[in-house]
Design an enzyme around this catalytic site. Structure first.
Site, PDB file in Angstrom:
ATOM      1  N   GLY A 171      21.754  35.744  89.096  1.00 10.95           N
ATOM      2  CA  GLY A 171      21.206  37.066  88.776  1.00 10.95           C
ATOM      3  C   GLY A 171      22.082  37.835  87.800  1.00 10.95           C
ATOM      4  O   GLY A 171      22.176  39.062  87.869  1.00 10.95           O
ATOM      5  N   SER A 224      22.758  29.621  87.778  1.00  8.63           N
ATOM      6  CA  SER A 224      22.976  30.699  86.815  1.00  8.63           C
ATOM      7  C   SER A 224      24.353  31.322  87.052  1.00  8.63           C
ATOM      8  O   SER A 224      25.351  30.609  87.104  1.00  8.63           O
ATOM      9  CB  SER A 224      21.844  31.726  86.927  1.00  8.63           C
ATOM     10  OG  SER A 224      21.862  32.623  85.836  1.00  8.63           O
TER      11      SER A 224
END
Length: 443
Positions: free
Chosen positions: A115, A195
């Site tokens: 995120g 991520s």
């Protein structure tokens, strides 16, 4: 371990306390256990064992953050009624198969969410590991930690750097010390992140204080191409946000920090991810020492690292402006180039260096190839529904438009099995069945 008499719940007797889990769909879920506390801009303090029962809160705690319109469109709407804003969001959840042999020790996979260091938490429906835990007979632990200005912007006495990284180290200590009470093998812990979660794992490998806390890592889509030469940008961001202190209102901080972020024009691609770990501050080494430090870990930690084929289509193909002014050929070239700069080449370089230093490393690439009208078949985050399943959470995701769930499910089961094989043994056998979406090889 033991069971209490209340229908639908289970009590884990641990040295930390009596932890109440609930039964659901063949899984025991001990949700949102607090592992540390923190005051604003201060290091976390580990929670001490309790004599009482440790109950899961009604709502999921999450670090203060802005809702991302892009994620809402691509992944799905966030039901804010299910979450409680908590500036000290140090919680873990443990997911375990309900039926385990008494003395069986299960492999443990610790999920560190992504995120961009700004959004998310450990316990969300799109990363619910129930399917994985049930199918593969493993324990999955999800972790929440401080984000954004609270966890990844600092560099002076009032606001230390890397507080989110310190949170994660406390979480890993808690897991190491307590997971055997849940039936987990404390000597076989694998970190798994996507991520910025993958980026965090790469930096945990460089951190002081992590010795013997984990044995393997699985790194998906880490933006390692954005990790260098960030200090000037971060220093400017820190200076711009010095108006926020330990007395500032949370809402005021969250609503206004974006206006003070570094300029994309000045700092290039790096400014797309203004928060992150900072070299030269505890618990990290200096930037120029990173490669050598990774090599030192080569013979101690097994690594599975890779990416999706067209990561940046997640960002570029969703931009109305870019789609309006750039021909498809130009856009596709830009996606290919930026994917390799941010994700592809850095993962390959890491893999080659690690392997040369004697490490056990596998490199993978995910290429979904279902022939439908879908722009996002190799995009950032396309790996998540394959890994986590949970059809109901993904049914409205723009990223999966026109892709039948059967395709996701068939490939997902094979991918989960392969990743579990790595978590169990540190190997992926040549004989193990590969999903058609995957290329993986030992470097």
């Amino acid at each position: 371990m033991g069971t209490n008499q209340t229908k639908g719940t289970h009590t884990f007797y641990t040295s930390f306390g009596r932890i109440i889990a609930f039964r659901e769909n063949g899984i025991l879920k001990a949700k949102n256990i607090r592992y540390a506390y923190s005051e604003r801009f201060k290091k976390p303090i580990a929670v001490q064992p309790s004599l009482g029962e440790i109950m899961f809160p009604e709502k999921t705690p999450a670090c203060p953050q802005n809702i991302s319109p892009l994620l809402e469109k691509m992944i799905g709407k966030t039901n804010l009624d299910n979450f409680e804003v908590d500036e000290s969001p140090q919680f873990i959840s443990v997911f375990r198969p309900e039926n385990c042999a008494e003395n069986e020790k299960l492999s443990v996979i610790v999920w560190i969410h992504g995120g961009s260091y700004e959004i998310g938490c450990g316990d969300i429906p799109t990363a619910d590991p129930t399917d994985w835990v049930k199918e593969q007979n493993v324990i999955v632990v999800t972790v929440s930690y401080r984000l954004g200005i609270f966890g990844f912007l600092g560099g002076n006495e009032e606001k230390p750097a890397n507080l989110g990284l310190f949170d994660l180290i406390e979480a890993l200590k808690w897991i190491k010390n307590n997971i055997e009470s849940f039936g987990g093998d404390s000597e076989n812990i694998t970190l798994f992140g996507q991520s910025s979660g993958g980026d965090l794992i790469a930096h945990l490998l460089l951190s002081d204080g992590i010795e013997n806390l984990f044995k393997r890592v699985i790194i998906h889509s880490a933006p390692l191409g954005l990790r260098k030469n960030r200090q000037k940008m971060v220093t400017e961001f820190l200076k711009n946000t010095q108006i926020f202190n330990d007395k500032s209102d949370i809402l005021e901080i969250i609503e206004n920090y974006k206006n003070l972020a570094p300029s994309f024009l000045k700092y290039g691609l790096k400014a797309a991810m203004p928060f992150g770990p900072q070299y030269g501050f505890p618990p990290l080494c200096n930037e120029w020492e990173a490669e050598e430090k990774w090599k030192e870990k080569a013979k101690k930690i097994d690594v599975l690292i890779g990416l999706n084929d067209e990561e940046t289509s997640f960002y570029l193909k969703t931009s109305d402006t870019i789609n309006k002014y750039f021909p498809v050929k130009v856009l596709n070239r830009a996606i290919r180039t930026t994917t390799e700069i941010i994700y592809g080449k850095p993962a390959e370089d890491f893999a080659k260096d690690f392997a040369r230093a004697g490490g056990n490393l596998y490199l993978f690439r995910i290429y979904p190839r279902f022939m439908v009208s879908n722009y996002f078949l190799g995009a950032h985050a396309i790996d998540l529904p394959f890994i986590f399943g949970n059809e109901s959470a993904w049914k409205n995701a723009g990223i999966l438009k026109n892709i039948p769930w059967k395709y996701m499910d068939e490939n997902g089961k094979k991918l989960r099995k392969l990743w579990t094989e790595f978590a169990n043994t540190g190997k992926i056998s040549d004989d193990s069945e590969r999903p058609e979406i995957l290329e993986v090889f030992k470097v």
